[in-house]
Structure formats: structure tokens, C-alpha cells
Scaffold this motif. Sequence first.
Motif, PDB file in Angstrom:
ATOM      1  N   ILE A 147       5.745 -28.827 -36.213  1.00  0.00           N
ATOM      2  CA  ILE A 147       6.023 -28.537 -34.806  1.00  0.00           C
ATOM      3  C   ILE A 147       7.218 -29.386 -34.373  1.00  0.00           C
ATOM      4  O   ILE A 147       7.254 -30.599 -34.594  1.00  0.00           O
ATOM      5  CB  ILE A 147       4.767 -28.814 -33.941  1.00  0.00           C
ATOM      6  CG1 ILE A 147       4.974 -28.377 -32.499  1.00  0.00           C
ATOM      7  CG2 ILE A 147       4.315 -30.257 -34.029  1.00  0.00           C
ATOM      8  CD1 ILE A 147       3.668 -28.302 -31.709  1.00  0.00           C
ATOM      9  N   ILE A 156       1.877 -31.852 -25.767  1.00  0.00           N
ATOM     10  CA  ILE A 156       1.284 -30.948 -26.739  1.00  0.00           C
ATOM     11  C   ILE A 156      -0.213 -31.225 -26.796  1.00  0.00           C
ATOM     12  O   ILE A 156      -0.636 -32.366 -27.050  1.00  0.00           O
ATOM     13  CB  ILE A 156       1.906 -31.137 -28.137  1.00  0.00           C
ATOM     14  CG1 ILE A 156       3.429 -30.974 -28.067  1.00  0.00           C
ATOM     15  CG2 ILE A 156       1.305 -30.140 -29.124  1.00  0.00           C
ATOM     16  CD1 ILE A 156       4.139 -31.321 -29.363  1.00  0.00           C
ATOM     17  N   GLU A 193       2.030 -36.352 -27.509  1.00  0.00           N
ATOM     18  CA  GLU A 193       3.488 -36.250 -27.503  1.00  0.00           C
ATOM     19  C   GLU A 193       4.027 -36.544 -28.893  1.00  0.00           C
ATOM     20  O   GLU A 193       3.440 -37.338 -29.638  1.00  0.00           O
ATOM     21  CB  GLU A 193       4.100 -37.242 -26.507  1.00  0.00           C
ATOM     22  CG  GLU A 193       3.663 -37.063 -25.075  1.00  0.00           C
ATOM     23  CD  GLU A 193       4.223 -38.149 -24.169  1.00  0.00           C
ATOM     24  OE1 GLU A 193       5.413 -38.501 -24.346  1.00  0.00           O
ATOM     25  OE2 GLU A 193       3.475 -38.656 -23.314  1.00  0.00           O
ATOM     26  N   VAL A 210      -2.929 -24.276 -29.392  1.00  0.00           N
ATOM     27  CA  VAL A 210      -1.860 -25.247 -29.165  1.00  0.00           C
ATOM     28  C   VAL A 210      -1.215 -24.917 -27.823  1.00  0.00           C
ATOM     29  O   VAL A 210      -0.763 -23.786 -27.615  1.00  0.00           O
ATOM     30  CB  VAL A 210      -0.819 -25.203 -30.286  1.00  0.00           C
ATOM     31  CG1 VAL A 210       0.257 -26.261 -30.068  1.00  0.00           C
ATOM     32  CG2 VAL A 210      -1.478 -25.380 -31.659  1.00  0.00           C
ATOM     33  N   ARG A 212       1.783 -26.186 -25.315  1.00  0.00           N
ATOM     34  CA  ARG A 212       2.968 -27.018 -25.097  1.00  0.00           C
ATOM     35  C   ARG A 212       3.348 -26.885 -23.618  1.00  0.00           C
ATOM     36  O   ARG A 212       3.550 -25.766 -23.120  1.00  0.00           O
ATOM     37  CB  ARG A 212       4.109 -26.593 -25.995  1.00  0.00           C
ATOM     38  CG  ARG A 212       3.728 -26.535 -27.469  1.00  0.00           C
ATOM     39  CD  ARG A 212       4.926 -26.557 -28.367  1.00  0.00           C
ATOM     40  NE  ARG A 212       5.663 -27.819 -28.219  1.00  0.00           N
ATOM     41  CZ  ARG A 212       6.691 -28.174 -28.990  1.00  0.00           C
ATOM     42  NH1 ARG A 212       7.131 -27.346 -29.930  1.00  0.00           N
ATOM     43  NH2 ARG A 212       7.316 -29.315 -28.799  1.00  0.00           N
TER      44      ARG A 212
END
Length: 215
Positions: A147, A156, A193, A210, A212
Motif C-alpha cells: 500500500i 489507513i 498511518e 481497508v 483510506r
Amino acid sequence: MNINILAGGPTDLLPNLTNYQSIDDIWVGVDKGVLTLLSLNIQPALAFGDFDSVTKDEMEIIKENIKELKKFIPEKDETDMELALNWALEQEVDLIRIFGATGGRLDHFFANIHLLIKPILARKMIQIEVIDQKNTVYVKGPGEYSINKNPQLKYISFIPITIEVDNLTLLGFKYPLNDRNISLGSTLCISNELINDYGNFSFSKGIIMVVRSND
């Protein structure tokens, strides 16, 4: 090829959609999202929906501008978004992006998030992302993933959406993990992070969402 699907959610939550246009992108409108695309001079290749949220005059605009219109009765088993997504998953597609799927009614929002699981259950290697101004959401099955850092999406979070996610490992993060089992309902992995330009996460069992985000 990428397929971008725009639903009829609040337009003030949309990112700049022109940033997602390329020769490899196909746009699909869902219900009132068709009108939003047309207002932005983005031509949808297809439109899906029962169109119960548009007026008679708006429906005429849609009919005049959309060559391939998939119109359904309101009394159906799938949501308009699921019908559009089912079509997209049958195409030779690399990435499916969904816009206009957040905000507004919570039942629609949660249903849209659950749709992210469809490729995993069907064993298809297709990623679906739900995107708005401040968030990008996708899900992953067991495996190892990289990622990249994105200053526009600083935070995240890793959220289990199965009873258990086994052996979750986070490398390159401010709050690392090593082979931790995370149960459904846990908030352990919220607001992490990256400390480097990229990080890695892996797990051996379950499905993880996930998220973000940025403030």
C-alpha cells in the motif's frame, strides 16, 4: 479497462470526477447519477435503474442521451447499484470504481459497502473501490499486499468484516502488528498511518476492509 459507476448519492460528497477519466475508463450511471454525469459533460456508456428518483422530464433527458438504458421495475430483488455492479463484474475489467455511494440513506450506504465483497466470494481478481471526497474503501481476502503513501488519504484503517481475520501483520506503519488475530467488532486497527513511502499488510484468513481517509 476501468469501469466507473456513479450512483445518485449527495453530489457534495463527490470528488472531482474528471480526474478519473481516461481512454481506459467506461462510465456507468445509476438512477439519478446519470443526470449528474450528463451535467458534468461525462457521457455514460450505460445506465441502470428503476429511476424512481427522477422526474418525468428528467427521464426524457436520460432517454434522449443514453443509448443503452437498462430500466427495471421498482419491485425487484437487487438494488440499482447491484444490477450495475453485476454487469461490470461480467466485463474484462481491471478496476471498478463506485462514486455517489456514500451519504444519504444508511441502508443504501451499508448495502453498497457489502457489495465490495462480491468478487472475493466469486473468486474473481477484480478490485472494487468506493470513493468520495475524503475516503477510498476496498476489501481484500487472504494474502500479502503493498500500500503506497498518499498525503491526500493520510489515515489507513483495517476493519474485519468476517468473524475473524487471522495473522494480520502490518509493516511500515506507525502502529505495526505481527500475526494478530482480529475479531469482528474490533477497533484495534483504526486510524493507522504509513511511516515510509509504502507499507505492507498480510493475513491468512478472513476478509478485511481497508479504509483510506483524510479529515
